[in-house]
Design an enzyme around this catalytic site. Sequence first.
Site, PDB file in Angstrom:
ATOM      1  N   LYS A  76       0.838  -1.205   0.000  1.00 39.88           N
ATOM      2  CA  LYS A  76       0.000   0.000   0.000  1.00 39.88           C
ATOM      3  C   LYS A  76       0.871   1.251   0.000  1.00 39.88           C
ATOM      4  CE  LYS A  76      -3.851   1.811   2.853  1.00 39.88           C
ATOM      5  NZ  LYS A  76      -4.646   1.576   4.076  1.00 39.88           N
ATOM      6  N   SER A 151      -9.641   1.532   3.323  1.00 39.86           N
ATOM      7  CA  SER A 151      -8.862   2.255   2.358  1.00 39.86           C
ATOM      8  C   SER A 151      -7.844   1.435   1.565  1.00 39.86           C
ATOM      9  CB  SER A 151      -8.113   3.368   3.107  1.00 39.86           C
ATOM     10  OG  SER A 151      -7.212   2.801   4.044  1.00 39.86           O
ATOM     11  N   SER A 175      -9.576  -0.931   7.494  1.00 39.10           N
ATOM     12  CA  SER A 175      -9.089  -0.821   6.108  1.00 39.10           C
ATOM     13  C   SER A 175      -8.377  -2.026   5.520  1.00 39.10           C
ATOM     14  CB  SER A 175      -8.170   0.384   5.984  1.00 39.10           C
ATOM     15  OG  SER A 175      -8.960   1.543   5.881  1.00 39.10           O
TER      16      SER A 175
HETATM   17  N1  GLN Z   1     -13.122   3.629   6.979  1.00 40.38           N
HETATM   18  C1  GLN Z   1     -12.351   4.020   8.121  1.00 40.38           C
HETATM   19  C2  GLN Z   1     -11.982   5.491   8.011  1.00 40.38           C
HETATM   20  O1  GLN Z   1     -12.350   6.062   7.077  1.00 40.38           O
HETATM   21  C3  GLN Z   1     -11.157   3.136   8.267  1.00 40.38           C
HETATM   22  C4  GLN Z   1      -9.934   3.609   7.601  1.00 40.38           C
HETATM   23  C5  GLN Z   1      -8.722   2.785   7.896  1.00 40.38           C
HETATM   24  O2  GLN Z   1      -8.792   1.739   8.527  1.00 40.38           O
HETATM   25  N2  GLN Z   1      -7.593   3.278   7.440  1.00 40.38           N
HETATM   26  O3  GLN Z   1     -11.355   6.054   8.838  1.00 40.38           O
END
Ligand code: GLN
Length: 487
Positions: A76, A151, A175
């Site tokens: 990532k 994400s 994420s």
């Molecule tokens: N959807 C969550 C957020 O927007 C999780 C994001 C993540 O785990 N990086 O913060």
Amino acid sequence: MESKILSLGAKLRRGEITCTELTQQYLQAIQTEDPSVHAYVKVTSEQALQQAAAIDAAFMRGEELNPLAGIPMAIKDNMTIKGIETTCCSKILQGYKPTYHASVWEKLSKAGAVLLGKTNMDEFAMGSTCESSRFGPTYNPRNLSYVPGGSSGGSAAAVAANTAVYALGSDTGGSIRQPAGFCGIVGLKPTYGAVSRYGLIAYASSLDQIGPLTPTVKDAALVFDAIKGYDTKDHTSRKDIPATSVADKLNRSVKGKRLGVAKEYFEDLDSGMKDAVYQAIAHYESEGAQIVEVELPLLKHAVPVYYILACAEASSNLGRYDGIRYGFRAEKYTDINDMIMRTRSEGFGKEVQRRIMLGTYVLSSGYFDAYYKKAQLLRNQIISSFDTLFTKCDALVAPIAPRTAFPLNYASDNIIETYLSDIYTVPVNIAGLPAVSLPCGKDAKGLPIGMQLIGKQFDEETILNLAANFERSGRAGIEPLSKGVRL
Ligand code: GLN
């Protein structure tokens, strides 16, 4: 399902294919598949082929190599690799080339991993759809009209499209697990402190954790074994991480294991999703596990607690992007304050700006006690609820999200609903627990439904063993896609 890492490793060791050939096949697959999926933001072909040649030479010399040696993978875009542009898919970091490797890459490259490239993500890992990247969205390889989740959507899509054997992601509030669920693969969010965060560009430091997205449970365990461990460079890294391998403990019986089911996780769930998770619970019962009813009444507070804490930490972590030290700087400005203001307004996307403002607000004097302090208190209560709950069971089973993959462009018009859809994943981050997500069925449109197994701190072994047991039953009915490299 057979481990893809081990089966490809066996082919390499038997000399059926060289690492260079294998890497070339993946690079070719990226060329064919990625224009429609867009999992990658950077492909590191030259470096991959160099690494592959070095692995081939090591095999020729008859060296004993790590199971991950020669296996092509992706990372990532929020983890640093020396000399390779790393931007968190944000304009503000445009052109930033780190001068150091993240500890996870230090470990994996020593183990002989072959890096294919960096994967797409929501800007600064803030999001649930992988649509807020400055490079444009990633598409779900199972159905291109849907998002891959976020994400770490690029990492999930690359693995599902077979354009990487496995990938690393980061999980601050879901994420890794949610995109793995949306794409029908496996995702492991390790215990907080089990995998070094050194070189992971911070979103919310007390919640962020790196972990693998993989085709099978065994693969997740193999990657976890390779990246876990105490790291002096990360002051939140833990010394008490069990050093023993989890990958060779996945064939144990689940008989007598106490599997907790908290009704709060199922209250607002649509019936198709509920049935799929219940079917998995029935499977465990038939394998001799004991199903225990437990409670987590604080679940309803998890989303507000998460968004207050995550945004507060983000507003402070992202304060360093000022146009002076990294990446992008606005072209026109009058003085230094104007330069910083314009750089941040032009460099950050809408969602990131929204969260910085929200975070600054909850930390400001006058609101600190009402929001931030209250959220910290509730965080402690959620942690103790899990402690109590884990005196009654060895692991919890729960859905990953209230729904399957969002259609494209849905989330930007439904911001609050999208935040609320994090309800089942964020408690694990709040409490620093490990959780693995894996497919357990599909919806009427054929999109994967995922479930997660949540464990006690440092008990990755129990949840991975439970996950491997369900995977072996074949009940999820989610087959690997026929695109990409099928070896
Ligand atoms: N959807 C969550 C957020 O927007 C999780 C994001 C993540 O785990 N990086 O913060």
